[in-house]
Motif scaffolding. Structure first.
Motif, PDB file in Angstrom:
ATOM      1  N   VAL A  32      22.139  56.142 -35.883  1.00 50.75           N
ATOM      2  CA  VAL A  32      21.883  55.465 -37.148  1.00 50.75           C
ATOM      3  C   VAL A  32      21.798  53.949 -36.975  1.00 50.75           C
ATOM      4  N   GLU A  33      22.714  53.372 -36.207  1.00 50.20           N
ATOM      5  CA  GLU A  33      22.694  51.918 -36.025  1.00 50.20           C
ATOM      6  C   GLU A  33      21.410  51.467 -35.331  1.00 50.20           C
ATOM      7  N   ARG A  34      20.938  52.262 -34.383  1.00 49.63           N
ATOM      8  CA  ARG A  34      19.692  51.920 -33.691  1.00 49.63           C
ATOM      9  C   ARG A  34      18.518  51.955 -34.661  1.00 49.63           C
ATOM     10  N   ASP A  91      20.281  47.255 -28.633  1.00 47.68           N
ATOM     11  CA  ASP A  91      20.422  48.656 -29.012  1.00 47.68           C
ATOM     12  C   ASP A  91      19.125  49.424 -28.804  1.00 47.68           C
ATOM     13  N   GLY A  92      18.388  49.074 -27.746  1.00 49.29           N
ATOM     14  CA  GLY A  92      17.176  49.812 -27.425  1.00 49.29           C
ATOM     15  C   GLY A  92      15.954  49.406 -28.207  1.00 49.29           C
ATOM     16  N   VAL A  93      16.070  48.401 -29.078  1.00 52.87           N
ATOM     17  CA  VAL A  93      14.931  47.933 -29.874  1.00 52.87           C
ATOM     18  C   VAL A  93      14.553  46.528 -29.415  1.00 52.87           C
ATOM     19  N   GLY A 117       9.058  47.677 -30.145  1.00 47.37           N
ATOM     20  CA  GLY A 117       9.074  49.011 -29.544  1.00 47.37           C
ATOM     21  C   GLY A 117      10.489  49.494 -29.283  1.00 47.37           C
ATOM     22  N   MET A 118      10.598  50.786 -29.025  1.00 46.39           N
ATOM     23  CA  MET A 118      11.860  51.405 -28.634  1.00 46.39           C
ATOM     24  C   MET A 118      11.837  51.549 -27.112  1.00 46.39           C
TER      25      MET A 118
END
Length: 357
Positions: A183-185, A241-243, A319-320
């Protein structure tokens, strides 16, 4: 309410009418009238169904016919008299407009702001599915393939619509949050796509855990500054966080053939990018750059001489798990080299975009 007072309007958008149901309920109260438009009959009969209700129950219902032209344009044109009538009746001090799933907020709000001075757009709320949003932003499926196109000429894809709905929203409701392990991501992704937005999670029943209407948060100039031809670069969010969001700039022009050949590499890992670019074989022209999912598009914006800017390239890409160094290298490789800048007759370059620009 005085004669000069404006009626606040809250707009609800999002792909899933099921997930929007609890949010719509949360947006309405005893003083609200709701206009709900659906497009279940759009593919077969070419109509958009509408219904009006308030706390006492149903008030009216009908259909808007959509022909072979711009479906969104026809919807807006048909909707204006209905909204004018509701305001003129003076029975309510708040309107909620639930747009059909295939509708973007921006053209609707732009028209309401310019044509209906008696209405004040108060809040734009977008419902996002926590389970499907990454998939929706990353693919190339056309809206027509899902029965969500607003007419035959509508060639938008799901990624494009999803991104544009998010980019214009004051509030993004993250539905199905209980079914996601990240959710946070996802919240981080939404803020990267729209730094203006406030992310509100929904509970198991789909009810939002925060305000979604009458927030007073809509600011037309700020919305346009972010969702316009170029995302405001001063609001680019830091990676985490991967973003990742990359801001790429160059004062060199792009080689059109190399850009065309690199399109797949550019959109690889990018869920959304927007910007303005300078093509070497079109030295005077500003060219819009936009991508969503696996699809990229270019369009004309006018002449560089019409702006205060020197010709340049500026692209914002999100992007992720995006590798910003790789994307930077791919874009840099599309630029004219030093020797090409010095020796090449730019206007003689092959033009792979002649059919779209």
């Amino acid at each position: 309410m005085t004669a000069q007072a404006k009626t606040p309007l809250s707009l609800l958008v999002g792909l899933s009418t099921t997930l929007r149901g609890p949010v719509l309920e949360a947006m309405t109260d005893a003083t609200t009238v709701a206009v709900v438009i659906d497009q279940d009959d759009m593919p077969g009969r070419g109509v958009l169904s509408w219904r009006v209700r308030d706390a006492s129950g149903p008030i009216d219902a009908g259909e808007f016919t959509v022909g072979d032209d711009c479906g969104a344009c026809q919807l807006i044109e048909s909707l204006l008299p209905l909204l004018e009538t509701l305001v003129a009746r003076g029975h309510w001090d708040h309107i909620v407009l639930a747009a059909p799933p295939g509708m973007e907020a921006r053209p609707l709000v732009t028209t309401l702001t310019s044509v209906l001075p008696e209405i004040d757009v108060d809040t734009v709320t977008c419902v996002v599915d926590a389970v499907l949003v990454v998939e929706q932003l990353s693919g190339d499926e056309l809206l027509a393939e899902r029965g969500l196109a607003l007419g035959l000429p509508d060639r938008r894809n799901v990624a494009e619509l999803t991104a544009r709905q998010i980019e214009y929203a004051d509030v993004c409701v993250l539905a199905n949050a209980h079914r996601s392990t990240a959710v946070e991501r996802l919240e981080h992704l939404l803020v990267h796509l729209n730094p203006r937005t406030s992310v509100v999670t929904a509970d198991v029943a789909g009810v939002p855990n925060g305000p979604v209407a009458r927030t007073g948060r809509f600011d037309f100039d700020a919305a346009e500054a972010w969702a316009g031809e170029l995302a405001a670069s001063d609001r680019v969010q830091p990676s985490g966080d991967g973003v990742t969001t990359l801001l790429w700039r160059s004062t060199r022009p792009l080689h059109p053939a190399r850009l065309s050949d690199a399109l797949e590499d550019i959109v690889d890992g990018v869920v959304r990018s927007r910007g303005v670019v300078w093509l070497a074989n079109r030295p005077t022209q500003r060219v819009r750059w936009e991508s969503a999912g696996y699809s990229a598009s270019l369009g004309m914006l006018g002449e560089w001489s019409e702006t205060e800017h020197l010709a340049e390239c500026t692209v914002v890409a999100t992007g992720m798990s995006l590798d910003p160094a790789r994307l930077q290298a791919v874009l840099d490789a599309c630029l004219l080299t030093e020797s090409e800048l010095a020796q090449l007759d730019w206007t003689t370059l092959e033009d792979p975009f002649a059919g779209v620009l």
